[in-house]
Design an enzyme around this catalytic site. Structure first.
Site, PDB file in Angstrom:
ATOM      1  N   HIS A   1     -16.558  14.545  16.113  1.00  0.00           N
ATOM      2  CA  HIS A   1     -16.171  13.778  17.304  1.00  0.00           C
ATOM      3  C   HIS A   1     -17.046  14.147  18.502  1.00  0.00           C
ATOM      4  O   HIS A   1     -17.998  14.934  18.366  1.00  0.00           O
ATOM      5  CB  HIS A   1     -14.677  13.933  17.614  1.00  0.00           C
ATOM      6  CG  HIS A   1     -14.250  15.347  17.881  1.00  0.00           C
ATOM      7  ND1 HIS A   1     -14.789  16.110  18.878  1.00  0.00           N
ATOM      8  CD2 HIS A   1     -13.325  16.139  17.275  1.00  0.00           C
ATOM      9  CE1 HIS A   1     -14.226  17.289  18.905  1.00  0.00           C
ATOM     10  NE2 HIS A   1     -13.334  17.353  17.925  1.00  0.00           N
TER      11      HIS A   1
ATOM     12  N   HIS B   1     -18.033  17.891  19.108  1.00  0.00           N
ATOM     13  CA  HIS B   1     -19.079  18.414  18.225  1.00  0.00           C
ATOM     14  C   HIS B   1     -20.431  17.828  18.640  1.00  0.00           C
ATOM     15  O   HIS B   1     -21.451  18.514  18.643  1.00  0.00           O
ATOM     16  CB  HIS B   1     -18.820  18.011  16.767  1.00  0.00           C
ATOM     17  CG  HIS B   1     -17.453  18.370  16.262  1.00  0.00           C
ATOM     18  ND1 HIS B   1     -16.561  17.448  15.779  1.00  0.00           N
ATOM     19  CD2 HIS B   1     -16.820  19.562  16.200  1.00  0.00           C
ATOM     20  CE1 HIS B   1     -15.449  18.052  15.411  1.00  0.00           C
ATOM     21  NE2 HIS B   1     -15.568  19.335  15.672  1.00  0.00           N
TER      22      HIS B   1
ATOM     23  N   CYS C   1       0.532  31.952  12.466  1.00  0.00           N
ATOM     24  CA  CYS C   1       0.671  30.494  12.565  1.00  0.00           C
ATOM     25  C   CYS C   1      -0.088  29.886  11.391  1.00  0.00           C
ATOM     26  O   CYS C   1      -1.303  30.079  11.257  1.00  0.00           O
ATOM     27  CB  CYS C   1       0.101  29.965  13.887  1.00  0.00           C
ATOM     28  SG  CYS C   1      -0.020  28.156  13.866  1.00  0.00           S
TER      29      CYS C   1
ATOM     30  N   CYS D   1      -2.961  27.436  12.377  1.00  0.00           N
ATOM     31  CA  CYS D   1      -4.228  28.031  12.831  1.00  0.00           C
ATOM     32  C   CYS D   1      -4.807  28.975  11.794  1.00  0.00           C
ATOM     33  O   CYS D   1      -5.942  29.428  11.956  1.00  0.00           O
ATOM     34  CB  CYS D   1      -4.036  28.861  14.095  1.00  0.00           C
ATOM     35  SG  CYS D   1      -3.329  27.999  15.461  1.00  0.00           S
TER      36      CYS D   1
ATOM     37  N   CYS E   1       3.081  29.046  19.113  1.00  0.00           N
ATOM     38  CA  CYS E   1       1.625  29.016  18.939  1.00  0.00           C
ATOM     39  C   CYS E   1       0.997  28.192  20.067  1.00  0.00           C
ATOM     40  O   CYS E   1       1.424  27.061  20.314  1.00  0.00           O
ATOM     41  CB  CYS E   1       1.283  28.397  17.582  1.00  0.00           C
ATOM     42  SG  CYS E   1      -0.406  27.807  17.505  1.00  0.00           S
TER      43      CYS E   1
ATOM     44  N   HIS F   1      -0.396  24.828  18.365  1.00  0.00           N
ATOM     45  CA  HIS F   1       0.462  23.915  17.616  1.00  0.00           C
ATOM     46  C   HIS F   1       1.850  23.753  18.218  1.00  0.00           C
ATOM     47  O   HIS F   1       2.594  22.848  17.834  1.00  0.00           O
ATOM     48  CB  HIS F   1       0.594  24.384  16.156  1.00  0.00           C
ATOM     49  CG  HIS F   1      -0.690  24.258  15.398  1.00  0.00           C
ATOM     50  ND1 HIS F   1      -1.663  25.220  15.426  1.00  0.00           N
ATOM     51  CD2 HIS F   1      -1.170  23.259  14.619  1.00  0.00           C
ATOM     52  CE1 HIS F   1      -2.685  24.833  14.692  1.00  0.00           C
ATOM     53  NE2 HIS F   1      -2.415  23.643  14.194  1.00  0.00           N
TER      54      HIS F   1
ATOM     55  N   LYS G   1      -6.418  15.934  26.973  1.00  0.00           N
ATOM     56  CA  LYS G   1      -7.073  16.671  25.897  1.00  0.00           C
ATOM     57  C   LYS G   1      -7.295  15.731  24.705  1.00  0.00           C
ATOM     58  O   LYS G   1      -6.410  14.944  24.380  1.00  0.00           O
ATOM     59  CB  LYS G   1      -6.163  17.843  25.494  1.00  0.00           C
ATOM     60  CG  LYS G   1      -6.862  18.855  24.657  1.00  0.00           C
ATOM     61  CD  LYS G   1      -5.983  20.042  24.342  1.00  0.00           C
ATOM     62  CE  LYS G   1      -6.689  20.828  23.246  1.00  0.00           C
ATOM     63  NZ  LYS G   1      -5.932  21.889  22.701  1.00  0.00           N
TER      64      LYS G   1
ATOM     65  N   LYS H   1      -5.956  14.149  17.883  1.00  0.00           N
ATOM     66  CA  LYS H   1      -5.701  13.131  16.872  1.00  0.00           C
ATOM     67  C   LYS H   1      -4.345  12.481  17.126  1.00  0.00           C
ATOM     68  O   LYS H   1      -4.205  11.259  17.050  1.00  0.00           O
ATOM     69  CB  LYS H   1      -5.690  13.809  15.503  1.00  0.00           C
ATOM     70  CG  LYS H   1      -6.477  13.093  14.460  1.00  0.00           C
ATOM     71  CD  LYS H   1      -6.579  14.009  13.272  1.00  0.00           C
ATOM     72  CE  LYS H   1      -6.927  13.289  12.010  1.00  0.00           C
ATOM     73  NZ  LYS H   1      -6.930  14.217  10.871  1.00  0.00           N
TER      74      LYS H   1
HETATM   75  N1  MSP Z   1     -15.698  26.746  12.342  1.00  0.00           N
HETATM   76  C1  MSP Z   1     -15.466  27.254  13.641  1.00  0.00           C
HETATM   77  C2  MSP Z   1     -16.741  27.792  14.238  1.00  0.00           C
HETATM   78  C3  MSP Z   1     -17.414  28.851  13.434  1.00  0.00           C
HETATM   79  S1  MSP Z   1     -18.914  29.298  14.137  1.00  0.00           S
HETATM   80  C4  MSP Z   1     -19.358  30.639  13.356  1.00  0.00           C
HETATM   81  C5  MSP Z   1     -14.945  26.158  14.551  1.00  0.00           C
HETATM   82  N2  MSP Z   1     -15.172  24.896  14.180  1.00  0.00           N
HETATM   83  S2  MSP Z   1     -14.724  23.587  15.006  1.00  0.00           S
HETATM   84  O1  MSP Z   1     -15.001  22.463  14.151  1.00  0.00           O
HETATM   85  O2  MSP Z   1     -13.394  23.717  15.479  1.00  0.00           O
HETATM   86  O3  MSP Z   1     -15.702  23.496  16.173  1.00  0.00           O
HETATM   87  C6  MSP Z   1     -15.439  24.068  17.425  1.00  0.00           C
HETATM   88  C7  MSP Z   1     -16.550  23.663  18.343  1.00  0.00           C
HETATM   89  O4  MSP Z   1     -16.640  22.221  18.420  1.00  0.00           O
HETATM   90  C8  MSP Z   1     -16.383  24.083  19.790  1.00  0.00           C
HETATM   91  O5  MSP Z   1     -16.737  25.421  20.019  1.00  0.00           O
HETATM   92  C9  MSP Z   1     -17.343  23.109  20.438  1.00  0.00           C
HETATM   93  O6  MSP Z   1     -18.645  23.465  20.148  1.00  0.00           O
HETATM   94  C10 MSP Z   1     -17.010  21.819  19.722  1.00  0.00           C
HETATM   95  N3  MSP Z   1     -15.875  21.146  20.344  1.00  0.00           N
HETATM   96  C11 MSP Z   1     -14.724  20.759  19.727  1.00  0.00           C
HETATM   97  N4  MSP Z   1     -13.950  20.098  20.628  1.00  0.00           N
HETATM   98  C12 MSP Z   1     -14.549  20.066  21.831  1.00  0.00           C
HETATM   99  C13 MSP Z   1     -14.290  19.420  23.055  1.00  0.00           C
HETATM  100  N5  MSP Z   1     -13.190  18.709  23.279  1.00  0.00           N
HETATM  101  N6  MSP Z   1     -15.227  19.510  24.017  1.00  0.00           N
HETATM  102  C14 MSP Z   1     -16.411  20.152  23.831  1.00  0.00           C
HETATM  103  N7  MSP Z   1     -16.696  20.750  22.680  1.00  0.00           N
HETATM  104  C15 MSP Z   1     -15.723  20.916  21.723  1.00  0.00           C
HETATM  105  O7  MSP Z   1     -14.392  26.501  15.577  1.00  0.00           O
END
Ligand code: MSP
Length: 635
Positions: free
Chosen positions: A22, A25, A130, A133, A147, A150, A299, A302
């Site tokens: 999304h 990412h 949790c 998480c 949590c 959640h 925020k 989903k």
């Molecule tokens: N798998 C772990 C990371 C392991 S790294 C060794 C993880 N994955 S995640 O899919 O949840 O990705 C988290 C990351 O996605 C955040 O740190 C950020 O880079 C990005 N984002 C997810 N949601 C976000 C927002 N709403 N806004 C900005 N970036 C965010 O955690």
């Protein structure tokens, strides 16, 4: 060790494969791509790593929900991430998956190394866990006992596990952060980590018994366990480089910079450096932490249904505009709000108006006054360096802002130059100069300045908008990122340049609003269920009932089991447990659909249905506004 300034290594988090990619990412990955392109443009040897984090309970559950094998599921979602990036002009050097054989081997190697040195030990642990998480929480981390992510009550779990002696490295870490002011940046996150480190660090539980989780990497020293989330995931940053023997590891690791959002500050700011220290590996150079994208001020989630799909935006507005917006709108480190009208506004004003117009006005004038040829200024004795100076100011500012991750400021500096040049056209009025032959030199000078400025702008925007950069350079018949790109005076007279094109068409906001309005109406209509006859409605037997008792169903987060008196006692399973506790609902009068065929939910036969208004996250049980006899029909 002072790192060699000519090498650059940047990483994104590896993303979980329990959800599709999304906006969040996309932002982090575009940031890493922009930095990578910027440093490559400066002739550095650069490496950019991204990938997917594929082990853990959540993935297994997500696969089950989709009726897929775990391996088939991780391949599918990992593929979505891998395929998305080129569509967003993200040009990574390597895509790592935690299910890669090399990665698994490296994780085992490091675990063994730390175990051998005595920093991993076996112990019993009891904690608040949790399941959502897959994480233990301390009392302090919970919000009202729930949590923080959640909103559910964690469960007490006792089990024997392996622990990493993170506490042994607390003092070292505090000292490292204090003596390396940009180790974690921006400063607010450095302070956050330091403030966290004021309390004694607990050791880190790094394993899960295979009885509970099998989709993971087996501990090399105890086959009954798999390693848990962070000890697996964080190691990707070095396993990808072929730690310990590969040349890529020795070349790039001393320059490592991570980019993450604030959600994973603690694992990256505390777990990772202490793990590296314990394994005898030098720590990374910088942890760059950004804020969160919210959508229309809430925020992204989903369940709220506001998750932004980057591909859809790209399809509507184009990838260059999307990347520009992300980099221009968020101040790195702070949260930002995403809304489509702000994106449209940026496209119309910054891209179509400012940049687009500058390009088309300049090229049109070259064709009108110089038959499409770059004018010759070698014989001119006019001295006016205003544009040259503005351009070199912009080059300097961009360089410094980009190094500081201040992308919005870097772009603002480029747009200052663009505005300066648009004003320069207005003040020097080439159309007036063109009227008299004696002004020919001055006209040549003005147009040459504009072309040179444009060439430099094309270079400056390259990391954020590589395609637009290339288009402008192609119009000017210049090579992409030639040496001396940012040195003034590279254009040679007499070269025939291309005719003007529209780089960014304006978006007609009025037409867009109309379309949205009609879509809204359409949506309303499609929401309605098909018409029914009054007789059909009459078939539903609705009755007033009183809730005598209510209890949670242990295996379910959503369901409450109710005993309702509607003239006879009924057991009814209602999906209201997220909104009503048993105490909230006991004693209340409700409306019951009394003649529904019984259905079995979580092994309980439900003999009717309680009416409630439900939309997205809201749920309100319908309650009569006065006390009524149980069994009263509702018409
Ligand atoms: N798998 C772990 C990371 C392991 S790294 C060794 C993880 N994955 S995640 O899919 O949840 O990705 C988290 C990351 O996605 C955040 O740190 C950020 O880079 C990005 N984002 C997810 N949601 C976000 C927002 N709403 N806004 C900005 N970036 C965010 O955690």
């Amino acid at each position: 060790m002072t790192p060699n300034q000519d090498i650059f290594y940047i990483t994104t988090p590896i993303y979980y494969v329990n959800a599709k990619p999304h906006l969040g990412h996309a932002y982090t990955t575009v940031v890493a791509d922009v930095c990578h392109r910027f440093h490559k443009m400066k002739n550095k040897t650069a490496f950019f790593l991204t990938g997917t984090d594929e082990h853990g309970d959540k993935v297994v559950k997500a696969a089950q929900n989709e009726n897929m094998s775990t391996k088939g599921y991780v391949d599918f979602i990992s593929g979505l991430f891998q395929n998305l990036w080129p569509d967003l002009s993200v040009d990574f050097s390597q895509f790592i998956r935690t299910t890669d054989v090399n990665h698994i081997e490296t994780v085992k190697q490091i675990l063994q190394k730390i175990y051998d040195s005595g920093d991993i030990y076996f112990s019993e642990y009891e904690g608040l866990y949790c399941f959502g998480c897959e994480q233990f929480y301390t009392e302090k981390e919970l919000v009202d006992g729930l949590c923080p992510d959640h909103g559910t009550a964690p469960e007490i779990i006792k089990e024997s596990n392996y622990f990493f002696k993170m506490s042994a490295y607390q003092d070292w870490l505090i000292d490292h952060i204090k003596t390396h002011p940009t180790f974690i940046r921006p400063e607010r996150y450095r302070n956050e980590v330091l403030s966290f480190l004021k309390d004694p660090l607990e050791d880190l539980c790094i394993s899960r018994p295979k009885t509970r989780l099998t989709w993971g990497i087996s501990l090399p020293f105890d086959d009954r366990y798999v390693t848990y989330v962070w000890f697996d995931a964080l190691i990707n940053y070095i396993s990808a480089l072929g730690y310990p023997d590969d040349q890529r590891f020795s070349t790039f690791w001393p320059h490592a910079q991570h980019v993450v959002a604030k959600d994973i500050l603690k694992p990256h700011g505390i777990y990772w450096p202490t793990m590296l220290k314990a394994a005898g590996i030098p720590v990374y150079q910088h942890l760059n932490v950004h804020g969160y994208w919210n959508v229309d001020n809430s925020k992204m989630s989903k369940s709220v249904g506001n998750v932004v799909d980057p591909l859809k935006l790209k399809d509507v507005y184009g990838i260059e505009a999307f990347r520009y917006f992300l980099m221009r709108e968020m101040s790195f480190g702070l949260d930002a709000d995403f809304n489509e009208s702000a994106l449209v506004q940026r496209i119309n004003s910054d891209l179509a108006n400012d940049l687009g117009n500058l390009v088309s006005r300049t090229l049109t004038m070259v064709h009108k006054y110089f038959k499409g040829l770059i004018p010759d200024i070698s014989v001119s004795d006019i001295k006016d360096d205003k544009i040259k100076e503005a351009a070199s100011d912009a080059v300097r500012a961009v360089d410094s802002f980009m190094n500081d991750f201040a992308f919005n400021k870097a772009l603002a500096s480029i747009w200052e130059l663009i505005s300066h040049m648009n004003r320069y056209i207005d003040s020097s009025a080439p159309w007036e100069l063109a009227k008299k032959e004696e002004n020919r030199d001055e006209l040549s000078f003005v147009i040459y300045n504009l072309l040179e400025g444009l060439r430099i702008i094309a270079g400056l925007i390259y990391p954020v908008m590589p395609d637009t950069s290339q288009k402008i350079l192609a119009l000017l018949k210049q090579d992409m990122l030639a040496t001396g790109m940012f040195t003034w005076g590279q254009l040679n007279a007499g070269i025939r340049i291309e005719k003007s094109v529209t780089l960014f068409p304006r978006i007609d906001t009025k037409a867009k609003k109309e379309k949205q309005k009609s879509q809204k109406i359409d949506r309303k209509l499609t929401d309605l269920k098909p018409e029914i006859d009054y007789e059909d409605f009459q078939k539903i037997d609705l009755r007033v009932g009183t809730v005598l008792d209510a209890e949670h169903i242990p295996e379910s987060k959503k369901l409450l089991k109710l005993q309702v008196d509607i003239g006879e006692k009924r057991t009814i399973v209602a999906g209201i447990s997220k909104h009503y506790s048993p105490e909230d609902i006991i004693g209340k009068q409700v409306i019951v659909a009394a003649n529904l065929k019984p259905a079995t939910l979580m092994g309980i036969t439900s003999e009717g249905m309680v009416l409630a208004a439900v939309k997205k996250k809201k749920c309100s049980v319908l309650i009569p506004d006065q006390s009524l006899l149980v069994g009263t029909p509702v018409q």
